[in-house]
Design an enzyme around this catalytic site. Structure first.
Site, PDB file in Angstrom:
ATOM      1  CD1 TRP A  35      18.484  17.617  -4.552  1.00  0.00           C
ATOM      2  CD2 TRP A  35      16.875  17.429  -6.108  1.00  0.00           C
ATOM      3  NE1 TRP A  35      18.165  18.877  -5.002  1.00  0.00           N
ATOM      4  CE2 TRP A  35      17.184  18.803  -5.951  1.00  0.00           C
ATOM      5  CE3 TRP A  35      15.898  17.069  -7.037  1.00  0.00           C
ATOM      6  CZ2 TRP A  35      16.547  19.802  -6.694  1.00  0.00           C
ATOM      7  CZ3 TRP A  35      15.270  18.057  -7.770  1.00  0.00           C
ATOM      8  CH2 TRP A  35      15.589  19.398  -7.605  1.00  0.00           C
ATOM      9  CG  ASP A  36      23.039  17.816  -4.883  1.00  0.00           C
ATOM     10  OD1 ASP A  36      22.050  18.172  -4.229  1.00  0.00           O
ATOM     11  OD2 ASP A  36      23.720  18.604  -5.568  1.00  0.00           O
ATOM     12  CE1 TYR A  81      25.363  24.753   3.125  1.00  0.00           C
ATOM     13  CE2 TYR A  81      24.484  23.671   5.085  1.00  0.00           C
ATOM     14  CZ  TYR A  81      24.295  24.211   3.822  1.00  0.00           C
ATOM     15  OH  TYR A  81      23.049  24.220   3.265  1.00  0.00           O
ATOM     16  CD  GLN A 101      17.845  18.233  -1.347  1.00  0.00           C
ATOM     17  OE1 GLN A 101      18.618  17.285  -1.366  1.00  0.00           O
ATOM     18  NE2 GLN A 101      18.228  19.451  -1.678  1.00  0.00           N
ATOM     19  N   GLY A 161      14.254  21.605  -2.942  1.00  0.00           N
ATOM     20  CA  GLY A 161      15.493  21.654  -3.718  1.00  0.00           C
ATOM     21  C   GLY A 161      15.592  22.948  -4.510  1.00  0.00           C
ATOM     22  CG  ASP A 163      17.267  25.938  -1.654  1.00  0.00           C
ATOM     23  OD1 ASP A 163      16.798  24.827  -1.962  1.00  0.00           O
ATOM     24  OD2 ASP A 163      18.413  26.065  -1.180  1.00  0.00           O
ATOM     25  NE  ARG A 196      23.945  30.708  -2.213  1.00  0.00           N
ATOM     26  CZ  ARG A 196      23.628  29.421  -2.114  1.00  0.00           C
ATOM     27  NH1 ARG A 196      23.778  28.607  -3.141  1.00  0.00           N
ATOM     28  NH2 ARG A 196      23.134  28.934  -1.006  1.00  0.00           N
ATOM     29  CE1 TYR A 347      21.537  27.838  -5.453  1.00  0.00           C
ATOM     30  CE2 TYR A 347      19.752  28.203  -3.920  1.00  0.00           C
ATOM     31  CZ  TYR A 347      20.841  27.481  -4.314  1.00  0.00           C
ATOM     32  OH  TYR A 347      21.220  26.381  -3.564  1.00  0.00           O
ATOM     33  CD1 TRP A 348      17.407  26.912  -6.484  1.00  0.00           C
ATOM     34  CD2 TRP A 348      16.378  25.964  -8.217  1.00  0.00           C
ATOM     35  NE1 TRP A 348      17.952  25.661  -6.668  1.00  0.00           N
ATOM     36  CE2 TRP A 348      17.337  25.056  -7.722  1.00  0.00           C
ATOM     37  CE3 TRP A 348      15.598  25.581  -9.326  1.00  0.00           C
ATOM     38  CZ2 TRP A 348      17.548  23.786  -8.286  1.00  0.00           C
ATOM     39  CZ3 TRP A 348      15.799  24.325  -9.885  1.00  0.00           C
ATOM     40  CH2 TRP A 348      16.764  23.454  -9.360  1.00  0.00           C
ATOM     41  CD  GLU A 390      24.919  25.872  -7.390  1.00  0.00           C
ATOM     42  OE1 GLU A 390      25.877  26.665  -7.234  1.00  0.00           O
ATOM     43  OE2 GLU A 390      24.095  25.627  -6.482  1.00  0.00           O
TER      44      GLU A 390
HETATM   45  C1  DGY Z   1      21.955  25.586   0.171  1.00  0.00           C
HETATM   46  O1  DGY Z   1      22.699  25.557   1.132  1.00  0.00           O
HETATM   47  O2  DGY Z   1      21.864  26.528  -0.614  1.00  0.00           O
HETATM   48  C2  DGY Z   1      21.131  24.415  -0.116  1.00  0.00           C
HETATM   49  O3  DGY Z   1      20.404  24.568  -1.261  1.00  0.00           O
HETATM   50  C3  DGY Z   1      20.214  24.123   1.047  1.00  0.00           C
HETATM   51  O4  DGY Z   1      19.837  22.825   0.936  1.00  0.00           O
END
Ligand code: DGY
Length: 419
Positions: A35-36, A81, A101, A161, A163, A196, A347-348, A390
């Site tokens: 989606w990014d 990653y 996503q 998305g 998370d 995070r 984060y979310w 972000e």
């Molecule tokens: C992350 O790595 O935090 C992403 O959101 C996973 O898709």
């Protein structure tokens, strides 16, 4: 005066690799995200149509044979990653993750094509893109709604998305972490762990991922077998909107669309069933555990983006949205601030995300012009005042997570330059 438009363009170009763009220029997300990429393509369309279409084409190159478009494509295998290509161990042509996503591609492509004239010799290429997106949508209908309920499921929080949204706390608490789980997170070495997801969240993300892999990512089996299966209003709203836009694209390019149209009316009727009259909000459903999820997440308001025909419900929802947190200087917080699960910086679980504001703004343009304008102005001002982050604190506007964030730059460009 600072030239923010030039700066936004520079961010995108700075994050651009060979045919795709990283979500940020730091080491947090060293790959292409689904989606990014959609949002990023929209940003490019204001100054480089070629890059915009290339972004989408590169993403489609990683489409699986069954139609799924992965949430991550690992073009560069040499990164820190986690989880990387070797632990996902899947992909078609390009190493990828084994989940998807929010399907924003059709929506973004429609905006791009509405404002750009396509040359005759480009038409067959555009048709090809549309056909691939159609195949993606058909994959959702076939495998994520096998009982034809009108609503699709997500099988991993990463698919949403958002998370670590509190939306997933209950279904996630039910998941037993795999014994002897060994892995090393990379994200909290790049960004302050306070901003995070928690380690316990990651333990469960990895447990679900491993289970999907054990089942060979077989979409026929996983709807019933997955450790996580949730019907999310935000996700379904995006899918419904994407289906509506896809139909318009199919018609415009003389491609078949009838089968899809039936599904749209079905979804429209079913999504309304997730509306809770008493609380005047939409709720989510944990299919795995047969439980309602009642979390005041901003993503529940993506339903405005779906353009439901029911004006009464739309108006009520707008009223409720105005109580989410519109009094302060900055909004929308991803979770309503007075909720006990709200966290300002994590984060979310509370911060403002520019894509959420953008989605809701789009949804309000044809329903409440003044409110839409206010959202647009607040969002632009936040980015101008604090930079291209972000996510942001709703209290102070302070930016967290990655900086030079691509979708923040892209959507800022769209808000500034749209006609
Ligand atoms: C992350 O790595 O935090 C992403 O959101 C996973 O898709």
């Amino acid at each position: 005066m600072k030239d923010f438009i030039t700066e936004a363009k520079k961010i995108l170009i700075g994050n651009r690799k060979d045919g795709y763009t990283l979500p940020t220029n730091n080491k947090l997300y060293p790959a292409q995200w689904n989606w990014d990429s959609g949002f990023i393509a929209l940003g490019y369309s204001y100054f480089n149509l070629k890059f915009a279409l290339e972004e989408i084409k590169t993403l489609l190159r990683g489409q699986w044979k069954d139609g799924m478009i992965p949430h991550i494509l690992f073009h560069d295998l040499n990164t820190n990653y986690y989880p990387n290509h070797s632990v996902w161990a899947c992909g078609n042509k390009i190493h990828s993750s084994g989940i998807t996503q929010p399907p924003v591609l059709a929506i973004i492509l429609k905006i791009i094509l509405d404002k750009n004239k396509i040359k005759d010799k480009e038409i067959s290429k555009i048709k090809n893109i549309i056909k691939k997106i159609k195949k993606y949508h058909e994959w959702f209908i076939k495998y994520r709604d096998p009982n034809n309920s009108g609503l699709v499921s997500i099988l991993h929080p990463w698919e949403s998305g958002y998370d670590n949204s509190p939306l997933w706390d209950e279904p996630m608490n039910k998941i037993k972490v795999e014994k002897n789980l060994k892995y090393k997170r990379g994200d909290n070495k790049v960004v302050n762990p306070k901003y995070r997801p928690l380690d316990i969240d990651y333990d469960r993300y990895v447990t679900i991922k491993n289970h999907l892999r054990k089942n060979k990512y077989n979409p026929k089996k996983l709807y019933n077998k997955s450790l996580f299966n949730v019907v999310d209003v935000g996700f379904n709203s995006i899918f419904l909107k994407a289906n509506k836009d896809l139909i318009k694209l199919l018609k415009k390019f003389n491609l078949k669309y009838k089968d899809l149209q039936k599904y749209i009316s079905h979804s429209e009727n079913k999504i309304i069933k997730l509306y809770d009259k008493k609380k005047n909000n939409f709720i989510n459903f944990d299919l795995k555990n047969k439980k309602k999820i009642r979390i005041p997440s901003i993503t529940n308001y993506f339903v405005l983006f779906a353009d439901l025909k029911d004006k009464k419900i739309n108006n009520k929802i707008i009223k409720s949205l105005k109580k989410h947190n519109t009094k302060g200087k900055f909004f929308f917080s991803s979770v309503k601030p007075n909720h006990y699960k709200f966290e300002e910086k994590r984060y979310w679980r509370g911060p403002i995300w520019i894509n959420c504001n953008w989605i809701i703004y789009q949804g309000l343009k044809n329903k409440d012009k003044n409110f839409a304008k206010k959202i647009k102005k607040k969002t632009i001002d936040l980015v101008k005042e604090k930079g291209f982050h972000e996510y942001y604190s709703y209290k102070t506007g302070e930016g967290f997570g990655a900086n030079n964030f691509s979708w923040t730059a892209s959507l800022f460009l769209d808000l500034m330059l749209e006609r």
